[in-house]
Design an enzyme around this catalytic site. Structure first.
Site, mmCIF file in Angstrom:
data_model
loop_
_atom_site.group_PDB
_atom_site.id
_atom_site.type_symbol
_atom_site.label_atom_id
_atom_site.label_comp_id
_atom_site.label_asym_id
_atom_site.label_seq_id
_atom_site.Cartn_x
_atom_site.Cartn_y
_atom_site.Cartn_z
ATOM 1 N N CYS A 399 25.340 44.606 37.617
ATOM 2 C CA CYS A 399 23.999 44.571 37.699
ATOM 3 C C CYS A 399 23.323 43.558 36.754
ATOM 4 O O CYS A 399 23.550 42.095 36.674
ATOM 5 C CB CYS A 399 23.588 45.767 37.637
ATOM 6 N N HIS A 526 26.526 48.205 42.235
ATOM 7 C CA HIS A 526 27.374 49.284 41.342
ATOM 8 C C HIS A 526 28.464 49.515 41.966
ATOM 9 O O HIS A 526 28.483 50.912 42.636
ATOM 10 C CB HIS A 526 26.270 50.239 41.072
ATOM 11 N N GLU A 528 31.037 51.191 40.907
ATOM 12 C CA GLU A 528 31.534 52.555 40.137
ATOM 13 C C GLU A 528 30.962 53.819 40.895
ATOM 14 O O GLU A 528 31.818 54.853 41.115
ATOM 15 C CB GLU A 528 30.989 52.808 38.872
#
Length: 586
Positions: A399, A526, A528
């Protein structure tokens, strides 16, 4: 539908989320379909505008919901995709009831906490519990509900009362209450104390709920005499008191619960359709837990961020790195570096802290710059990115980390010294990162580009494309207000920094890669949030592979192996085909 309510006592942060997730994992291993709901008794509508230091990271769901990080635990443990309505807050409930009152739905009645708020809570739970979350479109059979905070908190009283009523509506054979409590062990005496648990259960029973299972959190396994004492004073059988002591990894928690016979008790108490628990899901968890404890090779990753004082601010980032490290048989050594400590201002004010931060950065096998907001600490992040680029250290920017990587390259390689983001300097002469057109600058809540979005690869020669399995496009979760300025992309033509991924319209730059570098990748999304223990996120896996010098070997094996659910059980980091163990969790 069966409902399992998980409450907590004595202190918050006791591990209710992990225990609730572990309960769901055990039940899923028995072939049952499980969903989860997290209740947060704060008045905020969602977690979107929280400071990271208040509640840790904001977890983003597929539908764009900004929710409590505990929902990340549910998704990772159960391998499901939840929705924003799986996170209930006091603010959402009151907003829902007030909107109904304004529409005249209550026909002029006086709107009160009981019955209107409590009824709204019950209706919300029953409706959301029916929503499929595992992709097969079948209704869940069990809903695990975590009530945030502790019993006795004034904020949670309406929810406790709602569930007091709900236990009769659902009927006893469909409702189950697990109470998680602390059993402290003062160092002065070394004796495990039961009084806090007794008081907590007494408070719970006084509010109309009786625990079916008491989970005792302790630093060491509780003694049988302590268990019998809790049983006697808390009005439960000894087998209804179980212990979850501190363990080496959270992967041990489902195994601890299963070893203490919770499956049999669930089956009898809730009349669950469990015939055979031979599903190999728990076996895989045991494999992970055993491997975690025997890892010897270490991979050091420097996380350069702004919110490093509270580890929960980067909870999903840590988990994604851990999943990847575990998959390649390495122990993760994550070094948190406050980005401002890398800046000249820290060198002037605190030289020791400055040199310690730079020493960590220099020792790292890989560097990660995660997302964030605001100008504070951005100079330190830019310096870390420059270090990774020039020293050819594996790098991953998430990001804001990607945006800063583009700015750093423009300043130092394209001679665009004034390149900047309008977030930091609205009047910058070279607005390389700009506010997205749809962003409303008036409000902060719910104004970002959120949720699952498609990213299309624009080249075949991409490391990340290969890591994703050579697919033409991917779908990952986003959370950002700013983007790389598409009008300045032509400045990078025929340069080493390539934009290899774009949105479906070809207007937003989503992925960057630096040619001639072992691993220099930035992503606007993102990844994750989509990482799972048995399905590590490709960008994070690539970082760990590059940091351990095994990326090229792995990419060569990709043509022979199915990427999804690859899980090595080898004792070293060799990637020969014979040493891969396929762990399909479906």
């Amino acid at each position: 539908m069966k409902y399992i309510l998980v409450t907590g006592g004595v202190i918050s942060g006791i591990g209710k989320g992990i225990i609730a997730s572990s309960i769901g994992t055990i039940l899923k291993s028995c072939g049952l379909r499980v969903t989860a709901i997290k209740i947060d008794p704060y008045i905020n509508i969602d977690a979107g505008t929280f400071s990271p230091y208040e509640h840790g990271e904001v977890f983003v769901l597929n539908d764009g919901g900004e929710v409590d990080l505990d929902l990340g635990n549910y998704e990772r443990f159960l391998d499901i995709n939840l929705y924003k309505d799986n996170n209930i807050t006091t603010g959402k409930i009151y907003q829902h009831v007030i909107n109904k009152e304004r529409r005249g739905d209550y026909l002029g009645k006086t709107v009160q906490v009981v019955p209107h708020i409590t009824d709204a809570i019950q209706d919300w739970v029953m409706n959301q519990a029916k929503v499929s979350v595992d992709g097969n479109k079948e209704d869940p059979q069990i809903c695990v509900i975590e009530l945030g905070g502790t019993i006795g908190d004034i904020e949670g009283m309406a929810f406790v009362e709602a569930f007091r009523q709900f236990q009769f509506k659902a009927k006893r054979e469909n409702f189950y209450n697990i109470h998680v409590s602390l059993v402290p062990q003062p160092s002065a005496t070394g004796e495990q104390k039961t009084k806090p648990t007794q008081n907590s259960v007494r408070a719970l029973r006084g509010l109309g709920l009786s625990p079916d299972l008491i989970v005792c959190r302790s630093s060491t396994p509780i003694e049988m005499a302590v268990k019998e004492k809790i049983s006697m004073f808390c009005h439960v059988n000894p087998e209804q008191v179980i212990c979850i002591h501190d363990v080496s990894s959270i992967y041990r928690v489902p195994l601890l619960l299963e070893e203490q016979g919770v499956v049999k008790y669930f089956q009898e108490r809730l009349d669950l359709p469990i015939n055979d628990c031979s599903n190999n899901l728990l076996f895989k968890w045991k494999t992970m837990a055993d491997r975690y404890e025997r890892l010897q090779k270490i991979c050091s990753i420097a996380l350069v961020g702004k919110y490093t004082k509270l580890r929960d601010c980067y909870a999903s980032v840590f988990k994604a790195l851990e999943h990847s490290a575990l998959a390649i048989n390495h122990k993760l050594n994550l070094m948190y570096i406050d980005s401002i400590d890398l800046e000249p201002v820290t060198k002037a004010e605190d030289p020791v802290k400055f040199h310690e931060a730079w020493q960590k950065l220099c020792l790292a096998d890989g560097i990660l710059v995660p997302g964030g907001f605001g100008i504070r600490g951005t100079l330190g992040k830019l310096q870390a990115i420059s270090w990774a680029r020039t020293k050819k250290i594996p790098f991953l920017g998430i990001c804001l980390g990607m945006q800063l990587a583009v700015i750093e390259f423009a300043r130092n390689c394209l001679n665009l010294k004034d390149a900047n983001s309008t977030e930091f300097d609205p009047n910058t002469p070279v607005p390389l990162v700009i506010d997205m057109p749809e962003h409303n600058p008036g409000d902060l809540g719910g104004t970002m580009r959120l949720g699952l979005r498609r990213t299309v690869f624009t080249t075949e020669n991409s490391i990340l494309k290969k890591l994703y399995g050579d697919v033409p496009y991917i779908e990952e979760r986003h959370r950002h207000r700013y983007e790389v300025n598409p009008n300045l992309i032509n400045q990078f033509e025929n340069k080493d920094l390539c934009f290899v991924g774009e949105d479906v319209d070809g207007k937003r730059m989503e992925i960057i890669e630096l040619t001639g570098h072992p691993y220099f990748i930035g992503v606007q999304f993102h990844p994750e949030f989509s990482s799972r223990p048995m399905k590590p996120s490709p960008p994070y896996l690539g970082l760990l592979l590059a940091a351990t010098g095994t990326l090229n070997t792995h990419l060569q094996q990709m043509s022979k192996l199915s990427y999804s659910d690859i899980y090595s059980d080898a004792s070293d980091d060799s990637f020969s085909e014979a040493k891969f163990a396929e762990l399909d969790i479906n």
